[in-house]
Enzyme design. Structure first.
Site, PDB file in Angstrom:
ATOM      1  N   GLY A  13       0.864  -1.166   0.000  1.00 30.01           N
ATOM      2  CA  GLY A  13       0.000   0.000   0.000  1.00 30.01           C
ATOM      3  C   GLY A  13       0.905   1.223   0.000  1.00 30.01           C
ATOM      4  O   GLY A  13       2.095   1.102   0.190  1.00 30.01           O
ATOM      5  N   CYS A  14       0.383   2.409  -0.244  1.00 29.26           N
ATOM      6  CA  CYS A  14       1.301   3.511  -0.456  1.00 29.26           C
ATOM      7  C   CYS A  14       0.662   4.890  -0.390  1.00 29.26           C
ATOM      8  O   CYS A  14      -0.534   5.037  -0.285  1.00 29.26           O
ATOM      9  CB  CYS A  14       1.918   3.424  -1.835  1.00 29.26           C
ATOM     10  SG  CYS A  14       2.615   1.848  -2.191  1.00 29.26           S
ATOM     11  N   ALA A  15       1.526   5.917  -0.527  1.00 26.78           N
ATOM     12  CA  ALA A  15       1.104   7.297  -0.727  1.00 26.78           C
ATOM     13  C   ALA A  15       1.761   7.807  -1.999  1.00 26.78           C
ATOM     14  O   ALA A  15       2.898   7.454  -2.283  1.00 26.78           O
ATOM     15  CB  ALA A  15       1.579   8.148   0.442  1.00 26.78           C
ATOM     16  N   GLY A 184       5.616   7.059  -1.317  1.00 22.49           N
ATOM     17  CA  GLY A 184       6.003   6.485  -0.034  1.00 22.49           C
ATOM     18  C   GLY A 184       5.406   5.093   0.024  1.00 22.49           C
ATOM     19  O   GLY A 184       4.240   4.904  -0.289  1.00 22.49           O
ATOM     20  N   ASN A 210      -0.136   3.459  -6.186  1.00 21.00           N
ATOM     21  CA  ASN A 210      -0.640   2.975  -4.915  1.00 21.00           C
ATOM     22  C   ASN A 210      -1.695   1.929  -5.225  1.00 21.00           C
ATOM     23  O   ASN A 210      -2.671   2.223  -5.894  1.00 21.00           O
ATOM     24  CB  ASN A 210      -1.262   4.132  -4.121  1.00 21.00           C
ATOM     25  CG  ASN A 210      -2.035   3.655  -2.897  1.00 21.00           C
ATOM     26  OD1 ASN A 210      -1.841   2.523  -2.451  1.00 21.00           O
ATOM     27  ND2 ASN A 210      -2.898   4.509  -2.378  1.00 21.00           N
TER      28      ASN A 210
END
Ligand code: SF4
Ligand code: SF4
Lengths: 365, 500
Positions: A13-15, A184, A210
């Site tokens: 998962g991410c930003a 991120g 993401n």
């Protein structure tokens, strides 16, 4: 034993965040670092990175090859390959700063190159395709070496750590670009490999992403028929290749590409005007294997601008905003307001509807 | 004394208290296993004639009947099982080939049962088909590498495609092998569900032309019933090279089944045997196949996709690749468990390979040659349920054909006696007293229900995988894991083992 991308599939998962100036005015990496840093909790310190466009005006006509090497020895063997295939204008270490939290960095180099004319001629390939094939060869055949980016007047800066620490490490405050994207990462595994961080790039394309796509293997196996080697086994890699195949190789317009990747539902297609209906139906029929299914939000960067896209049922967050000549996209609105407190316009991006931001005077990505 | 070595396979139990001697079973059983004894004024049974089709059991008003295995055992012998002993008895008496109907019943590995399907948890949400659209639409036909688009318009026409609302079609079963009512049932169901049925090699009965939009017309080695109107009648044309139940063998419809209707439809004299040669006599190599494909395309102005159906045999990957290069738009692979109206038993039980392996090998081969997208793959021969369909598509199929399952929806009880022409369910017979037992409207309803039910199940499992359009499952082998398979089997199937 630790696995890396390429040996195992690692969901994460991410930003993501992206900022562009449509007039092509350059601005430093400070804003993008602040924006992605605000979403600190969406990453877990196992990957952060940036793509920056417009940063090498003095070498704008050269392919900027950013490399990771695990050892001096593999740098030497890879440089032999580079020397055989390219004229290297200049090469050297990418300057970095000491940052306490950033450890285990590989040897990080960059080269500004042009294909060797005789080699290029021999290969019978277009110049971009020649470079792309060299990049894929290094990534799949030279163990310990990894091409981080390979476009013109752009570069990717990434590694294992929180994105803001990566920005600090790579001194991005000292670069100036007109388009920045950031990522991120929150992988569900601990690969700790620098090459596995985002953005993933090929030529001018860079992707920050993401999500975890459920169509991965269908996408991958189709791409492989067109000569792509998905050696990292990541969604980002597959998505980059989809854009590359459709935009660069097939030379399709961006709206067609977006329709292929985040196709409208058949029920919506039924309601379209006959001509449009036939077109969209054909796109889904022919490019069905490239439909990207499952949750994703992505920013595709290129020299000419960016496109941000959500999956067709919007299973991932994506917000966009405008202020003057600036366009912003990010996983969270707060990440935009952090650097642009009073945007002219802010909106939640609808599923399957792209946010397209292009440099003035450009009409296709 | 001359002893007939035959012994019954089944025994008929009639509950003496429940039976009212109404004689319904006597009329229902075309095999004459139930007999009215005039002297005793009661119904008796001749076990040896029973084929265990359950017709009497289901029609007996007092539920007086049940059928079981005949309680007769040979001395146990792991090698000389009763099957081989009784086969020798039969052949020693008849001097003839053993015949069988339907697909092989031998316990070969069923790879569908060794594959497990994935589902989303946490990192990727599953999708609820009750709340979100879930798309099964499927296109069969040749796909170009890319599209030519100018100013938002296609500048080159797409090759013709079959558009399916669900990835399941009714497999080729000819008029002659099955009854007109059975065919009509499938035609109506195909129309209702937005899919296709296949005429098989027996031509198209005049009453079925109106379902042409949902029809695939077949051209087989006997060329029965093939003429211009026939080729134009359907939405696609299928060249049948082989059949999974009897690869390498032609067909034989006995003269008794060739009544007026069948004779007109097949364009052969009434009462004559309809014999399909083993090969097409104009196809002795791959270049000949190309000629037939293009003759059919020419004959229909390139307006219909042309499919080539081949049986899953050892060298299937190379054959399929040849068929794709010869111009086939759709390749149909029929696995060795595929059904048939009649096949030599030893062929049915021993020739060919499982569809799961054949499909995986073909899909992988076509991809390694970068031509997989140019041709659609349809698999047939053993699809039993919706999860088999899902697994086939994840391995790489575009769609499935169902034959046996479709007939079961119409009432077939898998007695495997289709070659006798005495199908008590009115399916594999031309006897008007039997065919009238199958009402095409009711039959269509049941066949459509089956597709509806499977489609719901497919949507449910797709959503579970976090996928909302079937094309994202196609060839998506990461969605499968093997269980209890060897390294070799896993590598042919291209899947990882469970736990990996
Ligand atoms: S149908 Fe049932 S009740 Fe009637 S004769 Fe047969 S067994 Fe007896
Ligand atoms: S079609 Fe009829 S004869 Fe053939 S297996 Fe089914 S019930 Fe038996």
């Amino acid at each position: 034993m630790q696995f890396r991308e390429g040996q195992v599939r690692i969901p994460s998962g991410c930003a993501i965040s992206g900022i562009m100036n449509r007039k092509g005015n350059l601005f430093s990496g400070n804003d993008i670092i602040k924006s992605i840093a605000l979403m600190h909790d969406r990453s877990n310190g196992l990957g952060g990175g940036f793509a920056a466009y417009g940063i090498y005006p003095e070498y704008a006509d050269f392919y900027a090859i950013h490399m990771f090497y695990e050892s001096g020895a593999c740098r030497e063997t890879t440089e032999t390959f580079l020397n055989e295939h390219f004229e290297i204008e200049i090469g050297g270490k990418i300057p970095t700063r000491k940052v306490a939290s950033v450890t285990n960095a590989p040897i990080i180099w960059r080269y500004f190159v042009q294909p060797k004319p005789d080699r290029l001629l021999q290969s019978g390939l277009e110049v971009d395709e020649y470079v792309a094939q060299c990049v894929m060869r290094i990534n799949s055949e030279y163990s310990g070496a990894f091409v981080v980016s390979s476009g013109k007047n752009m570069g990717a800066f990434k590694g294992v750590g929180y994105p803001e620490d990566m920005g600090e490490f790579y001194k991005l405050d000292t670069y100036k670009g007109y388009l920045w994207t950031a990522h991120g990462r929150f992988p569900t595994n601990t690969p700790g490999w620098w090459g596995g961080a985002h953005p993933f790039t090929l030529l001018d394309w860079s992707i920050v992403h993401n999500g975890e796509i459920s169509s991965y293997d269908a996408n991958r196996r189709y791409l492989e028929m067109f000569g792509y080697k998905c050696s990292l086994q990541t969604d980002t890699e597959a998505i980059t290749y989809i854009f590359d195949l459709l935009l660069r190789k097939h030379n399709l317009p961006l709206d067609v590409v977006v329709t292929a990747m985040a196709a409208p539902f058949w029920s919506a297609i039924e309601r379209m005007e006959p001509e449009k209906r036939e077109l969209v139906k054909s796109i889904r029929t022919v490019f069905g294997p490239l439909l990207v299914n499952g949750p994703f939000s992505i920013i595709l960067g290129s020299r000419k601008g960016f496109v941000a896209l959500n999956d067709r049922i919007k299973l991932r967050a994506l917000v966009a905003a405008e202020k003057g000549d600036y366009v912003y996209v990010a996983s969270e609105e707060s990440a935009i307001r952090e650097v642009c407190p009073q945007p002219d316009k802010v909106w939640a991006v609808a599923g399957g509807e792209p946010v397209i931001a292009m440099l003035e005077g450009v009409d296709q990505l | 004394m001359n002893i007939d070595f035959r012994t019954p396979e089944y025994s008929i139990h009639r509950d003496g208290v429940r039976c009212t001697n109404c004689r319904i079973c006597v009329h229902q059983c075309a095999n004459e296993a139930h007999i009215w004894d005039e002297k005793q004024k009661k119904v008796l049974a001749d076990d040896i004639k029973c084929v265990n089709c359950h017709r009497c059991v289901l029609t007996c008003p007092t539920r007086a009947l049940s059928i079981g295995s005949y309680p007769l055992e040979f001395k146990p012998n792991a090698h000389w099982t009763p099957h081989y002993i009784t086969s020798i008895f039969k052949q020693a008496s008849s001097g003839a080939m053993l015949l069988a109907g339907m697909g092989t019943d031998k316990p070969y590995p069923v790879y569908w049962d060794h594959l497990l399907i994935n589902a989303s948890q946490v990192t990727n949400p599953s999708i609820d088909p009750l709340r979100e659209p879930m798309e099964l639409k499927t296109f069969l036909g040749r796909k170009p590498d890319s599209l030519k688009i100018e100013n938002g318009k296609l500048t080159e026409k797409m090759p013709p495609q079959l558009e399916l609302e669900t990835p399941i079609m009714f497999a080729a079963m000819s008029f002659g092998a099955i009854s007109l009512n059975a065919m009509t049932s499938l035609a109506i169901a195909a129309e209702k569900m937005g899919t296709f049925y296949n005429t098989g090699e027996g031509g198209l009965h005049s009453s079925l032309y109106k379902y042409g939009k949902n029809t695939i017309v077949q051209v087989a080695s006997g060329r029965f019933g093939v003429h211009t109107d026939y080729l134009w009648a359907g939405s696609a044309i299928e060249i049948k090279i082989g059949q999974g139940a009897k690869p390498g063998i032609g067909g034989h419809l006995p003269g008794e089944k060739v009544g007026l209707d069948v004779s007109l439809t097949r364009m052969i004299p009434e009462g004559s045997d309809a014999i399909s040669p083993a090969p097409h006599h104009d196809i002795y190599s791959i270049e000949d196949l190309r000629q037939l494909i293009y003759s059919l395309k020419e004959a229909t102005d390139y307006s219909k996709p042309v499919a080539v159906k081949i049986a899953a045999v050892h060298n299937i990957a190379a054959i399929a690749s040849g068929a794709a290069r010869a111009g086939a738009d759709i390749i149909v692979i029929d696995g060795f468990r595929g059904g048939t109206g009649a096949a030599p038993l030893r062929t049915r039980d021993n020739v060919g390979i499982p569809i799961e392996l054949a499909l995986a090998a073909v899909d992988s081969r076509l991809r390694s040659e970068s031509i997989r997208h140019q041709v659609s793959l349809v698999v047939a021969g053993s699809i039993r349920c919706s999860s088999d369909v899902i697994k086939a598509i994840a391995i790489g199929a575009d769609a499935c054909y169902i034959g046996s399952a479709a007939l079961m929806a119409l009432g077939c009880h898998m007695c495997q006696k289709c070659y006798t022409g005495k199908c008590n369910w009115g399916i594999a017979t031309q006897n008007p007293n039997l065919t009238k037992r199958l009402d095409p409207v009711a039959g269509a309803e049941r066949a459509a229900n089956l597709l509806k039910a499977w489609s719901h199940e497919i949507k449910e499992m797709l959503g579970g995988m976090g996928i909302n359009a079937l094309e994202s499952l196609r060839g998506n082998r990461l969605m499968l894991r093997g269980i209890g398979l060897t390294e070799k089997e896993l590598s042919i199937l291209g899947v990882k083992h469970a736990g990996e």
